[in-house]
Scaffold this active site. Sequence first.
Site, PDB file in Angstrom:
ATOM      1  N   GLY A  12       0.818  -1.223   0.000  1.00  0.00           N
ATOM      2  CA  GLY A  12       0.000   0.000   0.000  1.00  0.00           C
ATOM      3  C   GLY A  12       0.848   1.268   0.000  1.00  0.00           C
ATOM      4  O   GLY A  12       2.082   1.211   0.063  1.00  0.00           O
ATOM      5  N   VAL A  14       1.179   3.630   2.307  1.00  0.00           N
ATOM      6  CA  VAL A  14       1.956   3.813   3.542  1.00  0.00           C
ATOM      7  C   VAL A  14       2.940   2.660   3.734  1.00  0.00           C
ATOM      8  O   VAL A  14       4.087   2.871   4.137  1.00  0.00           O
ATOM      9  CB  VAL A  14       1.014   3.945   4.766  1.00  0.00           C
ATOM     10  CG1 VAL A  14       1.804   3.960   6.070  1.00  0.00           C
ATOM     11  CG2 VAL A  14       0.166   5.207   4.652  1.00  0.00           C
ATOM     12  N   SER A  40      -2.141  -9.628  -3.623  1.00  0.00           N
ATOM     13  CA  SER A  40      -0.786  -9.278  -4.062  1.00  0.00           C
ATOM     14  C   SER A  40       0.273 -10.225  -3.502  1.00  0.00           C
ATOM     15  O   SER A  40       1.471  -9.995  -3.682  1.00  0.00           O
ATOM     16  CB  SER A  40      -0.464  -7.824  -3.729  1.00  0.00           C
ATOM     17  OG  SER A  40      -0.670  -7.606  -2.371  1.00  0.00           O
ATOM     18  N   CYS A 128      -2.528  11.205  10.564  1.00  0.00           N
ATOM     19  CA  CYS A 128      -1.566  12.152   9.980  1.00  0.00           C
ATOM     20  C   CYS A 128      -1.863  13.609  10.321  1.00  0.00           C
ATOM     21  O   CYS A 128      -0.950  14.383  10.623  1.00  0.00           O
ATOM     22  CB  CYS A 128      -1.527  11.979   8.462  1.00  0.00           C
ATOM     23  SG  CYS A 128      -3.129  11.630   7.721  1.00  0.00           S
ATOM     24  N   GLN A 155      -6.086  18.518   3.122  1.00  0.00           N
ATOM     25  CA  GLN A 155      -5.464  17.193   3.143  1.00  0.00           C
ATOM     26  C   GLN A 155      -5.323  16.573   1.758  1.00  0.00           C
ATOM     27  O   GLN A 155      -6.255  16.593   0.945  1.00  0.00           O
ATOM     28  CB  GLN A 155      -6.255  16.252   4.071  1.00  0.00           C
ATOM     29  CG  GLN A 155      -6.175  16.686   5.518  1.00  0.00           C
ATOM     30  CD  GLN A 155      -6.913  15.775   6.474  1.00  0.00           C
ATOM     31  OE1 GLN A 155      -7.670  16.266   7.303  1.00  0.00           O
ATOM     32  NE2 GLN A 155      -6.700  14.472   6.395  1.00  0.00           N
ATOM     33  N   GLY A 159      -3.863  10.484   1.595  1.00  0.00           N
ATOM     34  CA  GLY A 159      -4.462  10.036   2.861  1.00  0.00           C
ATOM     35  C   GLY A 159      -5.513   8.959   2.631  1.00  0.00           C
ATOM     36  O   GLY A 159      -5.813   8.176   3.526  1.00  0.00           O
ATOM     37  N   ARG A 236     -10.499  17.797   2.032  1.00  0.00           N
ATOM     38  CA  ARG A 236      -9.650  17.122   1.038  1.00  0.00           C
ATOM     39  C   ARG A 236      -9.405  18.083  -0.124  1.00  0.00           C
ATOM     40  O   ARG A 236     -10.357  18.679  -0.643  1.00  0.00           O
ATOM     41  CB  ARG A 236     -10.355  15.860   0.532  1.00  0.00           C
ATOM     42  CG  ARG A 236      -9.514  15.038  -0.421  1.00  0.00           C
ATOM     43  CD  ARG A 236      -8.485  14.179   0.266  1.00  0.00           C
ATOM     44  NE  ARG A 236      -9.076  13.077   0.989  1.00  0.00           N
ATOM     45  CZ  ARG A 236      -8.460  12.433   1.986  1.00  0.00           C
ATOM     46  NH1 ARG A 236      -7.255  12.781   2.380  1.00  0.00           N
ATOM     47  NH2 ARG A 236      -9.057  11.437   2.596  1.00  0.00           N
ATOM     48  N   HIS A 243      -0.066  17.096   3.567  1.00  0.00           N
ATOM     49  CA  HIS A 243      -1.195  17.779   4.203  1.00  0.00           C
ATOM     50  C   HIS A 243      -0.754  19.176   4.667  1.00  0.00           C
ATOM     51  O   HIS A 243       0.380  19.357   5.106  1.00  0.00           O
ATOM     52  CB  HIS A 243      -1.651  17.018   5.456  1.00  0.00           C
ATOM     53  CG  HIS A 243      -2.399  15.742   5.187  1.00  0.00           C
ATOM     54  ND1 HIS A 243      -2.711  15.282   3.927  1.00  0.00           N
ATOM     55  CD2 HIS A 243      -2.909  14.825   6.054  1.00  0.00           C
ATOM     56  CE1 HIS A 243      -3.386  14.143   4.040  1.00  0.00           C
ATOM     57  NE2 HIS A 243      -3.511  13.842   5.311  1.00  0.00           N
ATOM     58  N   ASN A 316       2.295  13.615   4.575  1.00  0.00           N
ATOM     59  CA  ASN A 316       1.370  12.781   5.359  1.00  0.00           C
ATOM     60  C   ASN A 316       1.725  11.305   5.328  1.00  0.00           C
ATOM     61  O   ASN A 316       1.379  10.563   6.237  1.00  0.00           O
ATOM     62  CB  ASN A 316      -0.071  12.991   4.883  1.00  0.00           C
ATOM     63  CG  ASN A 316      -0.256  12.710   3.415  1.00  0.00           C
ATOM     64  OD1 ASN A 316       0.411  13.301   2.568  1.00  0.00           O
ATOM     65  ND2 ASN A 316      -1.152  11.794   3.094  1.00  0.00           N
TER      66      ASN A 316
HETATM   67  P1  A2P Z   1      -3.144  -5.704  -1.302  1.00  0.00           P
HETATM   68  O1  A2P Z   1      -2.110  -5.090  -2.190  1.00  0.00           O
HETATM   69  O2  A2P Z   1      -3.030  -7.187  -1.285  1.00  0.00           O
HETATM   70  O3  A2P Z   1      -4.525  -5.214  -1.550  1.00  0.00           O
HETATM   71  P2  A2P Z   1      -3.642   1.406   0.513  1.00  0.00           P
HETATM   72  O4  A2P Z   1      -3.889   2.093   1.836  1.00  0.00           O
HETATM   73  O5  A2P Z   1      -2.631   2.105  -0.337  1.00  0.00           O
HETATM   74  O6  A2P Z   1      -4.927   1.140  -0.202  1.00  0.00           O
HETATM   75  O7  A2P Z   1      -3.018  -0.050   0.868  1.00  0.00           O
HETATM   76  C1  A2P Z   1      -3.658  -1.007   1.663  1.00  0.00           C
HETATM   77  C2  A2P Z   1      -2.689  -2.130   2.005  1.00  0.00           C
HETATM   78  O8  A2P Z   1      -3.354  -3.042   2.888  1.00  0.00           O
HETATM   79  C3  A2P Z   1      -2.248  -2.945   0.815  1.00  0.00           C
HETATM   80  O9  A2P Z   1      -0.938  -3.397   1.025  1.00  0.00           O
HETATM   81  C4  A2P Z   1      -3.236  -4.093   0.837  1.00  0.00           C
HETATM   82  O10 A2P Z   1      -2.747  -5.266   0.219  1.00  0.00           O
HETATM   83  C5  A2P Z   1      -3.333  -4.341   2.318  1.00  0.00           C
HETATM   84  N1  A2P Z   1      -4.563  -5.063   2.658  1.00  0.00           N
HETATM   85  C6  A2P Z   1      -5.829  -4.686   2.430  1.00  0.00           C
HETATM   86  N2  A2P Z   1      -6.698  -5.621   2.883  1.00  0.00           N
HETATM   87  C7  A2P Z   1      -5.953  -6.614   3.404  1.00  0.00           C
HETATM   88  C8  A2P Z   1      -6.248  -7.877   4.032  1.00  0.00           C
HETATM   89  N3  A2P Z   1      -7.490  -8.290   4.205  1.00  0.00           N
HETATM   90  N4  A2P Z   1      -5.204  -8.639   4.440  1.00  0.00           N
HETATM   91  C9  A2P Z   1      -3.941  -8.223   4.280  1.00  0.00           C
HETATM   92  N5  A2P Z   1      -3.596  -7.053   3.691  1.00  0.00           N
HETATM   93  C10 A2P Z   1      -4.579  -6.259   3.268  1.00  0.00           C
HETATM   94  C1  11C Z   2      -6.803  11.036   5.360  1.00  0.00           C
HETATM   95  N1  11C Z   2      -6.134  11.170   7.688  1.00  0.00           N
HETATM   96  O1  11C Z   2      -6.026  11.961   5.083  1.00  0.00           O
HETATM   97  C2  11C Z   2      -6.728  10.326   6.685  1.00  0.00           C
HETATM   98  C3  11C Z   2      -5.974   9.033   6.456  1.00  0.00           C
HETATM   99  O2  11C Z   2      -7.043   7.437  10.813  1.00  0.00           O
HETATM  100  O3  11C Z   2      -5.168   6.850   9.931  1.00  0.00           O
HETATM  101  C4  11C Z   2      -5.594   8.281   7.700  1.00  0.00           C
HETATM  102  C5  11C Z   2      -6.762   7.837   8.508  1.00  0.00           C
HETATM  103  C6  11C Z   2      -6.289   7.344   9.828  1.00  0.00           C
HETATM  104  O4  11C Z   2      -7.650  10.619   4.583  1.00  0.00           O
END
Ligand code: A2P
Ligand code: 11C
Length: 341
Positions: A12, A14, A40, A128, A155, A159, A236, A243, A316
């Site tokens: 993801g 972060v 993934s 953040c 923001q 985020g 936003r 941010h 952020n």
């Molecule tokens: P994945 O790449 O497999 O979807 P972002 O905040 O940028 O959307 O990223 C979310 C992160 O959390 C990604 O790495 C995503 O993996 C992971 N994620 C989301 N749902 C799950 C889950 N059920 N189990 C493990 N990882 C998850």
């Molecule tokens: C945003 N602050 O900019 C939110 C993202 O509670 O960690 C992070 C939300 C949180 O959309």
Amino acid sequence: DSFVVAVVGATGAVGREMLKTLEARKFPVSKIVPLASSRSAGSEVEFNGEKVIVQELTEDSFEGIDLALFSAGGAVSEEYAPLAARSGCVVVDNSSTWRMDDQCPLVVPEVNPDDLDWHKGIIANPNCSTIQMVVPLKPIHDAAKITRIVVSTYQAVAGGGQKAMDEMTTQVRQMFNFDLESIEPKVMPYRIAFNCLPQIDVFLENDYTKEEMKMVHETHKIFGDDSFGVSPTAVRVPVYIGHSESVNIETEKKMTAAECRALLSQAPGVRVLDNPAEKIYPMPIEAVDEDDTFVGRIREDNTVENGLNMWICADNLRKGAALNAVQIAEELVKRDLVRVP
Ligand code: A2P
Ligand code: 11C
């Protein structure tokens, strides 16, 4: 000492920044374990110049892991953080799930590092928008006692995660192709391209959003002081990363703008960029890829007895998330607290 470190949500926005930050700050990692969903699993991320395979997060993922940085959303944290802690892995959790739990410290290392001493396995990383506000406000609170905070946020789309950034890119393309009919907001409530949305997260019963109320409750918990009011409006804006916040404070003791500038230029994690004559002030484009929280436009608010206005910008994904989490991990190492009591 070095540690087996898992990053949950490693693919993801972060999570990727967490890997980058662990690497850049030379955190003592003996082995890195990137975890994500089945979607993934099998893909690769890079760490210290080597390709590492992403594994699917399961109940058994935390065996032999010393420390886990979580950023995969609230539902994942709720289910897996306690499991991880039970198997002896210390969790630094970036979701909002554990922040207000009185068993979990909520920590910004420049502000309340001592709260790490009572951790029971899960440490929460604040939101953040809270982090970048409390870093400069803490020294002011210590010196002049804040009695009220009014904050409006600007923001960035990051985020909302990678999907929100992709949504803005798609919309900007559609706008430039005069293809407004195809614009279909999915992650954000309305079109974000060339627009501002005074809604981040859901509305609560008091008509504030959840994002706004996080700023109230988290600030009180981090300061260990709820004697002052916090009045936020979270917006936003069409910025990818970084941010910004317009912050107005009232204090018990008078602090001049010059005193505030001098105080903040010594404050840990803060960089003052404040010279109106030279058009020097913080902007999100300057804050991106920086560790510091930038403060400028410091001026007295003469509509009240002891008031100050300032403008605060930070990355952020970095100080607002990944960097703060890694700084917590570093502080845990320093205090010999990478173990579940
Ligand atoms: P994945 O790449 O497999 O979807 P972002 O905040 O940028 O959307 O990223 C979310 C992160 O959390 C990604 O790495 C995503 O993996 C992971 N994620 C989301 N749902 C799950 C889950 N059920 N189990 C493990 N990882 C998850
Ligand atoms: C945003 N602050 O900019 C939110 C993202 O509670 O960690 C992070 C939300 C949180 O959309």
